[in-house]
Enzyme design. Structure first.
Site, short mmCIF file in Angstrom:
data_model
loop_
_atom_site.label_atom_id
_atom_site.label_comp_id
_atom_site.label_asym_id
_atom_site.label_seq_id
_atom_site.Cartn_x
_atom_site.Cartn_y
_atom_site.Cartn_z
N SER A 37 0.83 -1.21 0.00
CA SER A 37 0.00 0.00 0.00
C SER A 37 0.87 1.26 0.00
CB SER A 37 -0.92 0.01 1.22
OG SER A 37 -1.82 -1.07 1.15
N GLY A 76 -1.04 -14.33 0.00
CA GLY A 76 0.04 -13.56 0.59
C GLY A 76 0.86 -14.38 1.57
N ASN A 98 1.19 -9.28 12.02
CA ASN A 98 2.07 -8.19 11.58
C ASN A 98 1.55 -6.84 12.04
OD1 ASN A 98 1.29 -6.13 9.25
ND2 ASN A 98 0.05 -7.98 8.98
N GLY A 117 -3.21 -15.62 7.24
CA GLY A 117 -2.83 -17.02 7.11
C GLY A 117 -3.95 -17.99 7.44
N GLY A 125 2.95 -1.17 9.89
CA GLY A 125 2.71 0.27 10.03
C GLY A 125 2.83 1.03 8.73
N LEU A 126 2.47 0.37 7.64
CA LEU A 126 2.42 1.02 6.31
C LEU A 126 3.75 1.62 5.85
CD1 LEU A 126 -1.06 2.77 6.38
CD2 LEU A 126 -0.26 1.29 4.56
N CYS A 154 -6.53 -1.31 6.98
CA CYS A 154 -5.39 -1.67 7.83
C CYS A 154 -5.85 -1.64 9.29
CB CYS A 154 -4.21 -0.72 7.61
SG CYS A 154 -2.85 -1.14 8.72
N THR A 206 -6.51 -8.21 7.31
CA THR A 206 -6.18 -9.02 8.50
C THR A 206 -7.12 -8.74 9.68
OG1 THR A 206 -4.57 -7.33 9.05
CG2 THR A 206 -3.75 -9.27 7.92
N GLY A 256 -5.75 -16.50 4.02
CA GLY A 256 -5.40 -17.89 4.36
C GLY A 256 -5.41 -18.88 3.21
#
Ligand code: RRO
Length: 301
Positions: free
Chosen positions: A47, A263, A70, A215, A73-74, A128, A191, A242
């Site tokens: 991003s 991912g 995770n 995941g 923090g971008l 996010c 997430t 996932g």
């Protein structure tokens, strides 16, 4: 006859329904290109925002067994700086989707405008889970989502996707808001807000304390979101969360996704996951007698 793996989302033609999801290997042109070369149908950048961001202190990623936690923090060099990377990644043959974030509808629109000639589609990250003001504070508010999407819609003609958060009471209301704003597709899901605590130091593990879980642990949640959203809106749904092998991909297609993003599995295993998924999909379609992906999208409903 070989089944047809091609799919299309808002005019964006994909050679197969797999995409690299935002946040994994999306920081350089060479890594995006490398993922494309292993067989992904499209690749999504990390991003990007108008200005550079440093991100959070380490530890920023931790393996919690059932997935990754995770709080990056971008971190990103800013959209203008990233244009050089896109010269390496993007071409007529390579499908690249630019993921962007912003603190206001104007900022989203300006960032999209800077990227417009260097990507094939834009994905708005309004989800996010752990960065204040630019993430889920937008993605939890249907009015704000609609405003951001419609502002970006006015700025660009490229296919426009919106990545939604599972950290809400009703994800379908947010999908409807994105659709009202003029989105061409939604990506479900980002997430889940989560954390880990170190029992020796008795402190949270992540530098930011709280982060996002991805995941295998979140696959059933993501699948439920795709199932519900695809019953609620007319625009296509892209599944994310996932997906680790071809069977997971089939589940998401049956739930109503027209494509899937991968991912964490890239980090857990390696880049062979894209070939594993596409060849497994091909075998599945052949065994079941389907001519193409389109025949199984939403079949579980
Ligand atoms: O950079 C991150 O910490 C991050 C982002 Br932008 C996001 O959308 N989802 C996530 O789990 N981490």
């Amino acid at each position: 006859m070989q089944p047809n793996l091609r799919t299309e989302i808002a005019g964006l033609r994909l050679r197969n329904p797999t995409m690299l999801s935002a946040g994994i290997l999306g920081m350089t042109g060479r890594s995006l290109r490398a993922v494309w070369d292993t067989g992904a149908g499209a690749v999504v950048t990390k991003s990007l925002g108008l200005n550079p961001r440093k991100g959070y202190p380490n530890p920023s990623v931790v393996d919690v067994g059932c997935g990754f936690l995770n709080a990056m923090g971008l971190p990103n060099p800013g959209v203008r700086e990233f244009l050089d990377e896109l010269k390496t990644a993007h071409s007529d043959q390579v499908t690249v989707i630019g993921s962007i974030y912003g603190g206001s509808p104007e900022e989203f629109a300006e960032t999209a405008d800077v990227l417009r000639k260097s990507v094939d589609a834009i994905e708005l990250n309004v989800s996010c889970p752990h960065v204040k003001e630019v993430g889920v504070e937008i993605g939890q508010n249907p009015e704000l989502v609609e405003t951001v999407v419609s502002r970006v819609r006015k700025a660009i003609t490229l296919p426009l996707f919106v990545k939604l958060s599972p950290n809400v009471t009703s994800i379908t209301k947010l999908a409807q808001a994105a659709e009202r704003g003029g989105a061409d597709a939604v990506v479900a899901i980002n997430t889940l807000r989560a954390m880990a605590i170190d029992i020796e130091t008795c402190r949270p593990v992540l530098g930011n304390k709280v982060g996002g879980l991805s995941g295998p642990a979140i696959k059933p949640v993501a699948l439920r979101c795709v199932y519900e959203i695809s019953q609620t809106v007319k625009i296509p749904v892209i599944g994310c969360g996932g997906i680790s092998d071809w069977k997971d991909a089939v589940e998401f297609l049956l739930a109503g996704a027209r494509a899937v993003q991968i991912g964490t599995a890239v980090a857990y295993h390696d880049l062979s996951v894209f070939k594993e998924v596409t060849s497994g999909l091909e075998r599945y379609l052949l065994r079941k007698g389907y001519a193409g992906i389109g025949e199984i999208v939403g079949l579980s409903h």
